[in-house]
Design a protein around this motif. Sequence first.
Motif, short mmCIF file in Angstrom:
data_model
loop_
_atom_site.label_atom_id
_atom_site.label_comp_id
_atom_site.label_asym_id
_atom_site.label_seq_id
_atom_site.Cartn_x
_atom_site.Cartn_y
_atom_site.Cartn_z
N HIS A 177 0.87 -1.14 0.07
CA HIS A 177 0.02 0.08 0.16
C HIS A 177 0.83 1.11 -0.20
CE1 HIS A 177 -3.75 -2.29 0.71
NE2 HIS A 177 -2.92 -3.10 1.65
N ILE A 219 0.99 -4.08 -6.07
CA ILE A 219 1.26 -2.72 -5.50
C ILE A 219 0.01 -1.68 -5.87
CG2 ILE A 219 2.70 -0.76 -5.65
CD1 ILE A 219 4.89 -2.88 -6.74
N ARG A 220 -0.38 -1.23 -4.67
CA ARG A 220 -1.61 -0.17 -4.68
C ARG A 220 -1.38 1.08 -4.45
NH1 ARG A 220 -2.64 -3.75 -7.67
NH2 ARG A 220 -4.12 -5.75 -7.15
N SER A 221 -2.05 1.92 -5.00
CA SER A 221 -1.93 3.46 -4.51
C SER A 221 -2.60 3.39 -2.95
CB SER A 221 -2.64 4.50 -5.41
OG SER A 221 -2.36 4.20 -6.84
N SER A 269 2.43 1.02 -9.76
CA SER A 269 1.14 -0.03 -9.27
C SER A 269 1.03 -1.11 -10.37
CB SER A 269 -0.05 1.01 -9.45
OG SER A 269 0.07 2.18 -8.07
#
Length: 149
Positions: free
Chosen positions: A46, A147-149, A77
């Motif tokens: 995150h 992988i995330r914002s 991301s």
Amino acid sequence: MDFRMSVPSLMAANPGLKPNQIIAGTTIVIPGIRNPATIPYHVIIHLDQKILQLYHSGRLMKTYPIAVGKILTATPSGDFVVVNREPNPGGPFGAYWLSLSKLHYGIHGTNNPLSIGKAVSKGCVRMYNQDVVELASIIPNGTRVSIRS
């Protein structure tokens, strides 16, 4: 995705497949990397919270603090896999390097532990050295990394 191996190595692992047949969406065998669907581990990063979460069979095992890319060199991301690893890579990469399927990006230790919790890297994910060594001892190559914002 980039699995850091030659086309001949890929062809040897996929008899009957021709190089011009490898396009996005083609299922192929990657030598030395297990099928990500068979691995019970999953890493979710995150970026906004600057944390890395390790899951086993859908259950949260552990949360680690991380450093991420700065504005001009943001951490990408997306969905990737761990494709290779190197203990003690030297320089700013700390005690361990876990290479992702996005060329030039990885999860690694740091020689600057004060950077953890900040957006300061050139796009990689930094962890405390003891944390990245622990993570590397648990997850195999082929582990999914989201992988995330």
